[in-house]
Structure formats: structure tokens, C-alpha cells
Design an enzyme around this catalytic site. Structure first.
Site, PDB file in Angstrom:
ATOM      1  N   ASP A  13       9.092   1.417  -1.583  1.00 46.98           N
ATOM      2  CA  ASP A  13       7.795   0.744  -1.691  1.00 46.98           C
ATOM      3  C   ASP A  13       7.506  -0.203  -0.527  1.00 46.98           C
ATOM      4  O   ASP A  13       6.857  -1.235  -0.694  1.00 46.98           O
ATOM      5  CB  ASP A  13       7.686  -0.021  -3.024  1.00 46.98           C
ATOM      6  N   LYS A  16       5.332   2.953   3.025  1.00 45.81           N
ATOM      7  CA  LYS A  16       5.513   4.171   3.827  1.00 45.81           C
ATOM      8  C   LYS A  16       4.236   5.014   3.845  1.00 45.81           C
ATOM      9  O   LYS A  16       3.834   5.529   4.884  1.00 45.81           O
ATOM     10  CB  LYS A  16       6.686   5.002   3.257  1.00 45.81           C
ATOM     11  N   GLY A  40       6.160   7.145  -5.022  1.00 47.96           N
ATOM     12  CA  GLY A  40       4.729   6.872  -5.186  1.00 47.96           C
ATOM     13  C   GLY A  40       4.265   6.267  -3.882  1.00 47.96           C
ATOM     14  O   GLY A  40       4.579   5.112  -3.595  1.00 47.96           O
ATOM     15  N   HIS A  41       3.583   7.061  -3.059  1.00 42.94           N
ATOM     16  CA  HIS A  41       3.153   6.591  -1.738  1.00 42.94           C
ATOM     17  C   HIS A  41       1.639   6.382  -1.753  1.00 42.94           C
ATOM     18  O   HIS A  41       0.879   7.336  -1.922  1.00 42.94           O
ATOM     19  CB  HIS A  41       3.567   7.597  -0.650  1.00 42.94           C
ATOM     20  N   GLN A 222      11.677   6.782  -1.135  1.00 44.10           N
ATOM     21  CA  GLN A 222      12.615   5.708  -1.520  1.00 44.10           C
ATOM     22  C   GLN A 222      12.989   4.858  -0.297  1.00 44.10           C
ATOM     23  O   GLN A 222      12.161   4.705   0.589  1.00 44.10           O
ATOM     24  CB  GLN A 222      13.869   6.279  -2.201  1.00 44.10           C
TER      25      GLN A 222
HETATM   26  P1  GDP Z   1       5.557   3.335  -0.440  1.00 49.60           P
HETATM   27  O1  GDP Z   1       6.233   3.884  -1.646  1.00 49.60           O
HETATM   28  O2  GDP Z   1       6.536   2.863   0.586  1.00 49.60           O
HETATM   29  O3  GDP Z   1       4.548   4.278   0.163  1.00 49.60           O
HETATM   30  O4  GDP Z   1       4.773   2.039  -0.907  1.00 49.60           O
HETATM   31  P2  GDP Z   1       3.841   1.918  -2.232  1.00 49.60           P
HETATM   32  O5  GDP Z   1       2.608   2.681  -2.002  1.00 49.60           O
HETATM   33  O6  GDP Z   1       4.636   2.216  -3.440  1.00 49.60           O
HETATM   34  O7  GDP Z   1       3.597   0.360  -2.267  1.00 49.60           O
HETATM   35  C1  GDP Z   1       2.947  -0.309  -1.235  1.00 49.60           C
HETATM   36  C2  GDP Z   1       1.702  -1.014  -1.790  1.00 49.60           C
HETATM   37  O8  GDP Z   1       1.258  -1.978  -0.873  1.00 49.60           O
HETATM   38  C3  GDP Z   1       0.534  -0.096  -2.013  1.00 49.60           C
HETATM   39  O9  GDP Z   1      -0.220  -0.575  -3.089  1.00 49.60           O
HETATM   40  C4  GDP Z   1      -0.258  -0.210  -0.703  1.00 49.60           C
HETATM   41  O10 GDP Z   1      -1.646   0.086  -0.870  1.00 49.60           O
HETATM   42  C5  GDP Z   1      -0.045  -1.654  -0.377  1.00 49.60           C
HETATM   43  N1  GDP Z   1       0.017  -1.988   1.043  1.00 49.60           N
HETATM   44  C6  GDP Z   1       0.508  -1.240   2.079  1.00 49.60           C
HETATM   45  N2  GDP Z   1       0.489  -1.971   3.211  1.00 49.60           N
HETATM   46  C7  GDP Z   1      -0.009  -3.180   2.893  1.00 49.60           C
HETATM   47  C8  GDP Z   1      -0.248  -4.383   3.634  1.00 49.60           C
HETATM   48  O11 GDP Z   1       0.030  -4.494   4.836  1.00 49.60           O
HETATM   49  N3  GDP Z   1      -0.750  -5.445   2.938  1.00 49.60           N
HETATM   50  C9  GDP Z   1      -1.041  -5.386   1.624  1.00 49.60           C
HETATM   51  N4  GDP Z   1      -1.516  -6.473   1.042  1.00 49.60           N
HETATM   52  N5  GDP Z   1      -0.841  -4.274   0.907  1.00 49.60           N
HETATM   53  C10 GDP Z   1      -0.318  -3.197   1.521  1.00 49.60           C
HETATM   54  P1  IMO Z   2       9.017   5.262  -3.052  1.00 52.49           P
HETATM   55  O1  IMO Z   2       9.141   6.546  -2.275  1.00 52.49           O
HETATM   56  C1  IMO Z   2      11.071   2.226  -5.395  1.00 52.49           C
HETATM   57  C2  IMO Z   2      14.352   3.576  -7.953  1.00 52.49           C
HETATM   58  C3  IMO Z   2      14.165   3.479  -9.460  1.00 52.49           C
HETATM   59  C4  IMO Z   2      15.601   3.242  -9.888  1.00 52.49           C
HETATM   60  C5  IMO Z   2      16.389   4.120  -8.926  1.00 52.49           C
HETATM   61  C6  IMO Z   2      16.749   5.496  -9.485  1.00 52.49           C
HETATM   62  O2  IMO Z   2       7.701   5.071  -3.694  1.00 52.49           O
HETATM   63  O3  IMO Z   2       9.458   4.110  -2.204  1.00 52.49           O
HETATM   64  P2  IMO Z   2      15.352   7.711  -9.932  1.00 52.49           P
HETATM   65  O4  IMO Z   2      14.149   7.956 -10.787  1.00 52.49           O
HETATM   66  O5  IMO Z   2      15.149   8.036  -8.503  1.00 52.49           O
HETATM   67  O6  IMO Z   2      16.587   8.341 -10.485  1.00 52.49           O
HETATM   68  O7  IMO Z   2      15.607   6.121 -10.044  1.00 52.49           O
HETATM   69  O8  IMO Z   2      15.573   4.286  -7.785  1.00 52.49           O
HETATM   70  N1  IMO Z   2      13.288   4.331  -7.248  1.00 52.49           N
HETATM   71  C7  IMO Z   2      12.361   3.764  -6.477  1.00 52.49           C
HETATM   72  N2  IMO Z   2      12.076   2.471  -6.244  1.00 52.49           N
HETATM   73  N3  IMO Z   2      10.366   3.176  -4.770  1.00 52.49           N
HETATM   74  C8  IMO Z   2      10.644   4.480  -4.974  1.00 52.49           C
HETATM   75  O9  IMO Z   2      10.050   5.474  -4.271  1.00 52.49           O
HETATM   76  C9  IMO Z   2      11.651   4.831  -5.901  1.00 52.49           C
HETATM   77  N4  IMO Z   2      12.141   5.998  -6.349  1.00 52.49           N
HETATM   78  C10 IMO Z   2      13.169   5.679  -7.158  1.00 52.49           C
HETATM   79  O10 IMO Z   2      13.318   2.415  -9.794  1.00 52.49           O
HETATM   80  O11 IMO Z   2      15.964   1.909  -9.637  1.00 52.49           O
HETATM   81 MG    MG Z   3       6.227   3.639  -3.720  1.00 51.24          MG
END
Ligand code: GDP
Ligand code: IMO
Ligand code: MG
Length: 422
Positions: A13, A16, A40-41, A222
Site C-alpha cells: 500500500d 504503487k 489493491g492498487h 504487496q
Molecule cells: P498500492 O497497493 O501500493 O497501490 O496502494 P493503495 O492503492 O492500496 O493505497 C494507496 C492510497 O493512497 C490510495 O488510496 C491512493 O489513492 C492514495 N495515494 C497515492 N498516492 C498518494 C499521495 O501522494 N498522497 C495522498 N494523500 N494519497 C495518495
Molecule cells: P498491495 O499490493 C498490504 C497482507 C495481509 C496479511 C498478509 C498475508 O495492495 O500493496 P495474504 O492475503 O496475502 O495471505 O495476507 O499480507 N497483504 C497486504 N498488505 N497491501 C497488500 O497488497 C497486501 N496483500 C497482502 O494484510 O497481513
Molecule cells: Mg494496496
């Protein structure tokens, strides 16, 4: 040659999705190499939020081809829902999405076994998507792959053998209801009809693209600390999000990888159980979660939040070979008077020389902090590095020096235009 691996440098998270979306304009192909719908991207385009779980985030750029490599575990329902959701938003996957015939399929019993394990003493706070049990079957050499969909007879036989075994376990060990073989066979035959057109010999496809000088971005899911080998085992996922996974998960040879790009959140978050040395509990953590809107993109769970851990990110740099990085969510820190950065750990007053890749040790460490002044102004509309407050620049140069890489992108908001390139 431009074959870049993009990796999460913390516990996932990091943002990415947003950075892949920005970078993919410069690439011909974006590839997912591991993980599954546990990812979840998030990509924000205008007002519209796209959360991608299986399909590479490059799908939102119409000239980009997207590949799901053999290292990914595919949940048919999640994949079809995603293709449909994209279609409803005017984005077609046809002719642009290529799925490896060697990727493994998530089966209904994988999800069931994941949830059963999560109610046992060995729970780790998974996403419940069946990821662990699917990789277990892969390594036990019992898995069902995409290629098996292409031969009905093989598919039926494999499903029957697997379900017989799983039903035994479900009934005798867990006292659960047995699964219906025919229903599952029917469901997967239906799935085959819908995804047949995407099935590809991915290693050949990608290596041909490399020969034709196409630029390829490998989108890690991840993060490094969730890596099954280099993360906080057992509180990890069941794949290799680190850069090495990009080769085994696609068929691109290591000699063709030209660079590794790190995605680094300006503070730290983690979802699920496991050690987190710089975690902020109580009001401080709640405030950071609220300002950063730190709730899971896949499960909606509140993310645990804490200070930036430069010792951890430096370890991540070492494992992945990160040379350049994007710092994300820097805008979130604007409310703080002072910002702490962890520069090392100690145990019983003794400073550790290297990162403890061992949870038993990690659970006992005390972080050593350096405190930096906050900037206390909104930076979310700043477009150029020179316009950032001096305190923000100092924070960036401090973390870049501590973590050992160069910063080339700074993200100050979720939107595309909230991005500063250096
Ligand atoms: P990922 O799994 O690495 O793709 O990240 P996620 O999408 O799970 O979580 C990142 C969250 O932060 C999402 O809700 C994005 O829309 C948000 N986000 C990404 N970059 C920024 C930033 O620079 N500032 C803020 N405030 N939010 C951001
Ligand atoms: P993105 O790509 C954050 C965490 C789960 C748990 C552990 C194992 O959005 O960054 P799993 O379901 O993979 O067996 O769970 O890994 N986890 C993540 N945490 N971002 C993710 O993906 C994750 N995918 C798995 O919360 O701790
Ligand atoms: Mg994510």
C-alpha cells in the site's frame, strides 16, 4: 533496454498503483509477476477511482499492453469482475490483456481453507483471498493451472482429485460441509470460455517484446516486508514481491532487468498482524490513519500507521537493489509539528549493525529516532521541487540519505497531477 521492476519497499500500500499509472505512459507493457487479488492498487483519474486487484494498473492507458505472469494466482471471479468493471468504464481488455498459461488458479477450497486458518491460532490477518492455500498447492505440485482449462478432460480429473482430498480435510479435520465437485467443474468450464482469448505463452511473448526493444514495467504487488523469504515471516504473504520474483514470475531473465524502482511511503503502514517497530498506537496513530485515509483498498480494514523507518527501507533497498525511488503521500505529513524518522534499532541498549530479518528479534527492538521539524503548510498543489518548503526538502534528503537511494518522483496527492518529477 528499459525493463524496470517496480517494488513496494515497506508492507504494501505504498501507492504503487498511482506511480505505475504515471510511469506506464512511458512503457509498452506492464506486467504483474506475483500475488493475486490480495492486492489493491488504487488509481485516481479525475474523480473516478479505479482499484485494481489482478490486472496491471497499466490497463488505464490505452496504448499499454498488460500481462499477468505465471507467478500470479488467479481468482476467476475476481478477474471477471475486474474485466467487467473496466468495460463499464469504457476500458476494454480485449487484445490488450495477456494471461500466462502457467499461472495457478484460486479454487473455492483455497478461500475456504484461508478463512478456516484465520480462525485458528496460526492466523496472520490475511486478506482472505485464498492466496496462501493456492501457493501451498502450487508448491505441493497439486495446483490447477490456467493451461488445464484448455483440456476439459484434464481439468475435470484434476478438480476431482483435488476436491476429494480437500473434502476429506474439510470433513475430517475441520468438521465442515463437503464441496460439490460438479458445481465447481461447471463454474471453471464457464470461466474458460470467458478467458480463453487472453491465454498466452507469456515467456515467449515477453522475450520477443524485449528483442523488439519494447519497454516493460514489472508491477510488484504487496511489499518487501511481506515477502515470504525476506519479510517478517510468518506474518507475510506467500509469494516474492521483491525484485527477484519479477524473473521467476514472468520468464524474463535476470540479465534483461535494467533497473529496480522503489515505491516508498513517507511514513509506514501495515495491515494484518506482525511486528511493526515504529507503529504509533493511540491518538497519534489514529490521527495519521485519518489524515492519510489509511483503510485497505481490498478489505477496507484500518491500516496500522507509524513513523518512517529508514533502517527498514535501507534493508529493502539492499534486497531489491533499488537505485531510484518515488516518495508517496508526503502531503499527509503536513499537519505535524515534528516528524520522527527511525534510523536504527537497539536491543538491550546495543545498536544492531544490520536489519534483523527474524521476527523473534524484531519483536524486541527499540527504534532509534531522529526528530525533524515539520513544514506545516499544504504542499498538495506544489508542482516543482524548488517550490517545496525547506523543511520538506530537508526531510526528503534525510530519508534518501538514510535509505541509500535517489528520489526521482515525489507524490503529494492521489491525483495524476499531484506528482513532482525530479
Ligand atoms: P498500492 O497497493 O501500493 O497501490 O496502494 P493503495 O492503492 O492500496 O493505497 C494507496 C492510497 O493512497 C490510495 O488510496 C491512493 O489513492 C492514495 N495515494 C497515492 N498516492 C498518494 C499521495 O501522494 N498522497 C495522498 N494523500 N494519497 C495518495
Ligand atoms: P498491495 O499490493 C498490504 C497482507 C495481509 C496479511 C498478509 C498475508 O495492495 O500493496 P495474504 O492475503 O496475502 O495471505 O495476507 O499480507 N497483504 C497486504 N498488505 N497491501 C497488500 O497488497 C497486501 N496483500 C497482502 O494484510 O497481513
Ligand atoms: Mg494496496
Amino acid at each position: 533496454m528499459n525493463i524496470t521492476v517496480l517494488v513496494g519497499s515497506q508492507w504494501g500500500d505504498e501507492g504503487k498503483g498511482k506511480i505505475v499509472d504515471i510511469l506506464s505512459e512511458r512503457y509498452n507493457i506492464v506486467v504483474r509477476y506475483q500475488g493475486g487479488a490480495n492486492a489493491g492498487h488504487t488509481v485516481l483519474i479525475g474523480e473516478k477511482q479505479f482499484i485494481l486487484h489482478l490486472i496491471p494498473s497499466g490497463i488505464l492507458r490505452e496504448n499499454v499492453q498488460c500481462v499477468i505472469g505465471n507467478g500470479v494466482v488467479i481468482d476467476p471471479k475476481a478477474l471477471l469482475d475486474e474485466i467487467k468493471f473496466l468495460e463499464e468504464n469504457g476500458i476494454s481488455s480485449e487484445g490488450r490483456l495477456f494471461i500466462s498459461q502457467n499461472a495457478h488458479l484460486i479454487m473455492p477450497y483455497h478461500k475456504l481453507l484461508d478463512s478456516i486458518n484465520e480462525s485458528s491460532a496460526t492466523k496472520i490477518g490475511t486478506t482472505g483471498r485464498g492466496i496462501g492455500p493456492c501457493y501451498i498447492d502450487k508448491y505441493a505440485r497439486k495446483g490447477i493451472k490456467i493451461v488445464d482449462l484448455l483440456d476439459r478432460r484434464v481439468l475435470e480429473e484434476k478438480i476431482k482429485i483435488n476436491i476429494e482430498e480437500k473434502n476429506n480435510i474439510l470433513k475430517k479435520v475441520y468438521n465442515q460441509k463437503e464441496l460439490d465437485v460438479n458445481e465447481i467443474i461447471k463454474e471453471y468450464i464457464e470461466f474458460d470460455k470467458l478467458i480463453d482469448k487472453y491465454i498466452t505463452d507469456v515467456p515467449t511473448f515477453l522475450n520477443k517484446a524485449i528483442d523488439n526493444e519494447k519497454a516493460i514495467l514489472l508491477e510488484g504487488a504487496q511489499g518487501t516486508m511481506l515477502d515470504v523469504d525476506f519479510g517478517t515471516y510468518p506474518f507475510v504473504t506467500s509469494s516474492n514481491p521483491t525484485a527477484g520474483g519479477a524473473c521467476t514470475g514472468t520468464g524474463i531473465p535476470p540479465t534483461k532487468i535494467s533497473s529496480v524502482f522503489g515505491i516508498v511511503k513517507a511514513y509506514t503502514t501495515r495491515v494484518g498482524l506482525g511486528p511493526f517497530p515504529t507503529e504509533l498506537t493511540g491518538e497519534e496513530g489514529d490521527k495519521l490513519r485519518k489524515v492519510g485515509n489509511e483503510f485497505g483498498a481490498t478489505t477496507g480494514r484500518p491500516r496500522r500507521c507509524g513513523w518512517f523507518d529508514a533502517f527498514l527501507v535501507n534493508y529493502s533497498r539492499m534486497i531489491n537493489g533499488i537505485e531510484r525511488a518515488a516518495i508517496t503521500k508526503l502531503d499527509v505529513l503536513s499537519y505535524l509539528d515534528e516528524i520522527k524518522v527511525c534510523i536504527g534499532y537497539e536491543i538491550n541498549g546495543k545498536r544492531l549493525k544490520s536489519y534483523p530479518n527474524n521476527v523473534n528479534l524484531l519483536e524486541r527492538v527499540t527504534p532509534i529516532y531522529e526528530t525533524l521539524p515539520g513544514w506545516k503548510v499544504d504542499i498538495s498543489n506544489i508542482k516543482y521541487y524548488d517550490d517545496l518548503p525547506s523543511e520538506t526538502k530537508d526531510y526528503l534528503s534525510f530519508i534518501s540519505q538514510q535509505a541509500g537511494f535517489e528520489i526521482s518522483i515525489i507524490s503529494v496527492g492521489a491525483r495524476r497531477d499531484q506528482t513532482i518529477e525530479l
